[in-house]
Design an enzyme around this catalytic site. Sequence first.
Site, PDB file in Angstrom:
ATOM      1  N   SER A   1       0.854  -1.188   0.000  1.00 17.47           N
ATOM      2  CA  SER A   1       0.000   0.000   0.000  1.00 17.47           C
ATOM      3  C   SER A   1       0.887   1.234   0.000  1.00 17.47           C
ATOM      4  O   SER A   1       2.113   1.127   0.013  1.00 17.47           O
ATOM      5  CB  SER A   1      -0.894   0.006   1.234  1.00 17.47           C
ATOM      6  N   LYS A   2       0.224   2.391   0.018  1.00 16.55           N
ATOM      7  CA  LYS A   2       0.959   3.660  -0.045  1.00 16.55           C
ATOM      8  C   LYS A   2       2.016   3.767   1.061  1.00 16.55           C
ATOM      9  O   LYS A   2       3.019   4.443   0.895  1.00 16.55           O
ATOM     10  CB  LYS A   2      -0.027   4.827   0.074  1.00 16.55           C
ATOM     11  N   ARG A   3       1.744   3.080   2.173  1.00 17.18           N
ATOM     12  CA  ARG A   3       2.706   3.116   3.269  1.00 17.18           C
ATOM     13  C   ARG A   3       4.101   2.671   2.821  1.00 17.18           C
ATOM     14  O   ARG A   3       5.116   3.061   3.365  1.00 17.18           O
ATOM     15  CB  ARG A   3       2.264   2.153   4.384  1.00 17.18           C
ATOM     16  N   HIS A   4       4.121   1.792   1.804  1.00 22.28           N
ATOM     17  CA  HIS A   4       5.403   1.262   1.343  1.00 22.28           C
ATOM     18  C   HIS A   4       6.064   2.150   0.290  1.00 22.28           C
ATOM     19  O   HIS A   4       7.074   1.786  -0.276  1.00 22.28           O
ATOM     20  CB  HIS A   4       5.196  -0.140   0.753  1.00 22.28           C
ATOM     21  N   GLY A   5       5.476   3.307   0.017  1.00 22.56           N
ATOM     22  CA  GLY A   5       6.045   4.189  -1.001  1.00 22.56           C
ATOM     23  C   GLY A   5       5.195   4.125  -2.259  1.00 22.56           C
ATOM     24  O   GLY A   5       4.018   3.811  -2.186  1.00 22.56           O
TER      25      GLY A   5
END
Length: 482
Positions: free
Chosen positions: A254-258
């Site tokens: 997800s966006k958390r991973h970049g």
Amino acid sequence: MSQVRVRFAPSPTGELHLGGARTAIYNWAFARNNDGVFMLRIEDTDPERSTPENTAQILRSMRWLGLDWDEGPEIGGAFGPYFQTERFDNYVAALEKLKDNGSVYPCFCTPDELTAKREAARKTGGYSGYDRTCRTLSLEDARRRIDAGEPHVWRLAIPLDQEDITINDLVHGETVFPLTALDDYIVARTDGTPTYNFAASVDDTDMQITHVIRGDDHMSNTPKQALTIQALGAPLPQYAHLPMIWGPDGKKLSKRHGATSVEAYRDEGIVPEALLNYLALLGWSLDGETTVIDADTLTENFSMDRISKNPAIFDTAKLEWLNGVYLRDMEPAEFAPYMVEALAKEGLSDVGDYEQRTEWFHELAPLVNERIKLTTEIVPMIGFLFVDEVQIDESARAKVLDKEGAREAVAAAREALADIEWDLPSIESALQALPAQLDAKPRLVFQPLRVALTGTTISPPLFESMLLLGKEKTLKRLDATL
Ligand code: GLU
């Protein structure tokens, strides 16, 4: 065997992300491998979150990856329209069919009543789905209330004489879904609009989809859709649910991973061949060891039985490594457009310049593509060739130019180069003598020259850089440093 027909069915509620792209790739590769049809269907029934911009972005990303669809937006086809918002007539017709054959029933329970039922069920720990109150209404009662204009939804009457439904998933094998846990789900809302599961089932039926290849996250929708398709009297497609892509921490990517969108990777310097290759092998394997595979090899060899049952871990370093492989492999004529595009963005060059100096660009290409992993490294590496004067990087100045002996090296090079012919052998022989002449290590002689000419410590090979920079600019930059 009938012709294979598969669809990629994104909801345009955001950009095409890596998971979606991989689903699209597997659908495409499966269709190509079977001489089948690859369809693109836009599931835009959520009016609040679907936008034309997202649709355009999805189409652009797919074309960039080389995923050509045989039916769908901008192409058409015999099974269109390919936007769900344009298919309402189909949903109405399908609902009529289900009304006629008694597979659906109207439900008049109000939202408040439903909430109260759920609360009560939760307290007793009982079945928390809809309690099927309206399923027992007589046809006459139902008709009378409909005619009186009472608001109602339509629910699918889940078979009660059947304990479970078995799906032979092409990835996960035989999967049994108990029907006791399944709700009489709503197929049409009070305003007549179809729900997601209903629209998808009707479309897969009407569009004669033979294989539904999609993410694992849709597994729970499968029994609802299968029962709906059965109720419509159509044969079930085969299902293949793809395991999720995880970030390095073992959580869903997800966006958390970049960056997660295809275009973000493009903007970060990934080329389409590399991303296609990387995603294709993220959950599918050719032979357990191949890491570099082109689109043709993929489509010639793709098969469902080599899709992994387990989640795949996304590894940015591996993607970048693979990108480097593709960049290195490019012929000058293939790589040059990447240089031109990157330079043009910075206003350093343009297509006209490339057309005028094609040969020069082609000489430059192999000096660059062998040294980078991302196209975003192009400008930092060769920008110095496209400016009148270079800005010397402060840390390079401190580390190299301010060192003892640096000035002498630049001065000696200036002198050695002043009167030579400007070709590679002459430049080489003029400079190669310098370390002995100055009694200094080659690196201590050549690194100051590199900084003087390029402004940094990282560049293509020094002698070639000088050749491509030209005599006049080379001497001018050495003078400026002195
Ligand atoms: N619109 C769904 C999604 O984007 C597609 C699900 C399916 O392929 O059936 O997740």
